[in-house]
Design a protein around this motif. Structure first.
Motif, PDB file in Angstrom:
ATOM      1  N   CYS A   1       0.848  -1.171   0.000  1.00  0.00           N
ATOM      2  CA  CYS A   1       0.000   0.000   0.000  1.00  0.00           C
ATOM      3  C   CYS A   1       0.904   1.248   0.000  1.00  0.00           C
ATOM      4  O   CYS A   1       1.899   1.281   0.725  1.00  0.00           O
ATOM      5  CB  CYS A   1      -0.884  -0.034   1.230  1.00  0.00           C
ATOM      6  SG  CYS A   1      -1.982   1.364   1.382  1.00  0.00           S
TER       7      CYS A   1
ATOM      8  N   GLY B   1       0.234  -3.148  10.244  1.00  0.00           N
ATOM      9  CA  GLY B   1       1.366  -3.930   9.773  1.00  0.00           C
ATOM     10  C   GLY B   1       2.627  -3.082   9.722  1.00  0.00           C
ATOM     11  O   GLY B   1       2.724  -2.026  10.340  1.00  0.00           O
ATOM     12  N   LYS B   2       3.597  -3.545   8.954  1.00  0.00           N
ATOM     13  CA  LYS B   2       4.898  -2.881   8.865  1.00  0.00           C
ATOM     14  C   LYS B   2       4.841  -1.701   7.901  1.00  0.00           C
ATOM     15  O   LYS B   2       4.200  -1.776   6.864  1.00  0.00           O
ATOM     16  CB  LYS B   2       5.954  -3.878   8.403  1.00  0.00           C
ATOM     17  CG  LYS B   2       6.111  -5.062   9.344  1.00  0.00           C
ATOM     18  CD  LYS B   2       7.058  -6.082   8.784  1.00  0.00           C
ATOM     19  CE  LYS B   2       6.352  -6.771   7.649  1.00  0.00           C
ATOM     20  NZ  LYS B   2       6.814  -8.058   7.279  1.00  0.00           N
TER      21      LYS B   2
ATOM     22  N   TYR C   1       8.200  -2.344  13.920  1.00  0.00           N
ATOM     23  CA  TYR C   1       7.458  -2.540  12.677  1.00  0.00           C
ATOM     24  C   TYR C   1       7.483  -1.307  11.773  1.00  0.00           C
ATOM     25  O   TYR C   1       6.730  -1.228  10.801  1.00  0.00           O
ATOM     26  CB  TYR C   1       6.010  -2.939  12.981  1.00  0.00           C
ATOM     27  CG  TYR C   1       5.329  -2.012  13.968  1.00  0.00           C
ATOM     28  CD1 TYR C   1       4.712  -0.850  13.538  1.00  0.00           C
ATOM     29  CD2 TYR C   1       5.314  -2.296  15.326  1.00  0.00           C
ATOM     30  CE1 TYR C   1       4.099   0.008  14.425  1.00  0.00           C
ATOM     31  CE2 TYR C   1       4.696  -1.454  16.233  1.00  0.00           C
ATOM     32  CZ  TYR C   1       4.098  -0.299  15.771  1.00  0.00           C
ATOM     33  OH  TYR C   1       3.496   0.555  16.668  1.00  0.00           O
TER      34      TYR C   1
ATOM     35  N   TYR D   1       8.060  -4.139   3.575  1.00  0.00           N
ATOM     36  CA  TYR D   1       7.074  -3.398   4.365  1.00  0.00           C
ATOM     37  C   TYR D   1       5.715  -3.402   3.673  1.00  0.00           C
ATOM     38  O   TYR D   1       5.616  -3.289   2.463  1.00  0.00           O
ATOM     39  CB  TYR D   1       7.564  -1.973   4.626  1.00  0.00           C
ATOM     40  CG  TYR D   1       8.723  -1.955   5.602  1.00  0.00           C
ATOM     41  CD1 TYR D   1       8.486  -1.959   6.967  1.00  0.00           C
ATOM     42  CD2 TYR D   1      10.038  -1.987   5.167  1.00  0.00           C
ATOM     43  CE1 TYR D   1       9.532  -1.974   7.873  1.00  0.00           C
ATOM     44  CE2 TYR D   1      11.093  -2.008   6.063  1.00  0.00           C
ATOM     45  CZ  TYR D   1      10.826  -2.008   7.419  1.00  0.00           C
ATOM     46  OH  TYR D   1      11.865  -2.046   8.315  1.00  0.00           O
ATOM     47  N   ASP D   2       4.667  -3.513   4.493  1.00  0.00           N
ATOM     48  CA  ASP D   2       3.298  -3.559   3.973  1.00  0.00           C
ATOM     49  C   ASP D   2       2.864  -2.211   3.405  1.00  0.00           C
ATOM     50  O   ASP D   2       2.112  -2.153   2.440  1.00  0.00           O
ATOM     51  CB  ASP D   2       2.321  -3.973   5.081  1.00  0.00           C
ATOM     52  CG  ASP D   2       2.677  -5.318   5.685  1.00  0.00           C
ATOM     53  OD1 ASP D   2       3.055  -6.228   4.924  1.00  0.00           O
ATOM     54  OD2 ASP D   2       2.583  -5.461   6.921  1.00  0.00           O
ATOM     55  N   THR D   3       3.311  -1.129   4.047  1.00  0.00           N
ATOM     56  CA  THR D   3       2.896   0.209   3.647  1.00  0.00           C
ATOM     57  C   THR D   3       4.115   1.094   3.463  1.00  0.00           C
ATOM     58  O   THR D   3       5.028   1.089   4.280  1.00  0.00           O
ATOM     59  CB  THR D   3       1.978   0.841   4.723  1.00  0.00           C
ATOM     60  OG1 THR D   3       0.876  -0.036   4.959  1.00  0.00           O
ATOM     61  CG2 THR D   3       1.458   2.193   4.290  1.00  0.00           C
TER      62      THR D   3
END
Length: 86
Positions: free
Chosen positions: A1, A29-30, A51, A68-70
């Motif tokens: 994202c 999340g991370k 995170y 990383y998620d974002t």
């Protein structure tokens, strides 16, 4: 994202301020924060969160983008990234 924000500034190097920022941006999340210049308060506050991480535009790499998620990036940082790629 990918989240694009106007600016990433906090008044004090407090981890709780960054935690509040993550909640306000609805980040779960991370997360990695891409900054274009020195942002000492943000860097000091984020280093206590396992995170989250800050990266300069010059330190941007594929591994962190995938790990990383974002990705949170300012408009200024985004334009510097574009300059580096073109």
């Amino acid at each position: 994202c990918l989240k694009i924000v106007d600016k990433l500034e906090i008044e004090e190097p407090k981890t709780r301020l960054v935690a509040s920022l993550l909640k306000d941006l609805d980040i779960k999340g991370k997360a990695v924060f891409i900054i274009s210049g020195e942002n000492r308060n943000l860097e000091l506050a984020i280093r206590n969160l396992p995170y989250a991480k800050t990266l300069s535009v010059e330190g941007l790499n594929v591994y962190d983008l995938l790990y990383y998620d974002t990705v949170v990036v300012t408009e200024e940082s985004l334009s510097k990234i574009e300059e580096r790629l073109l």
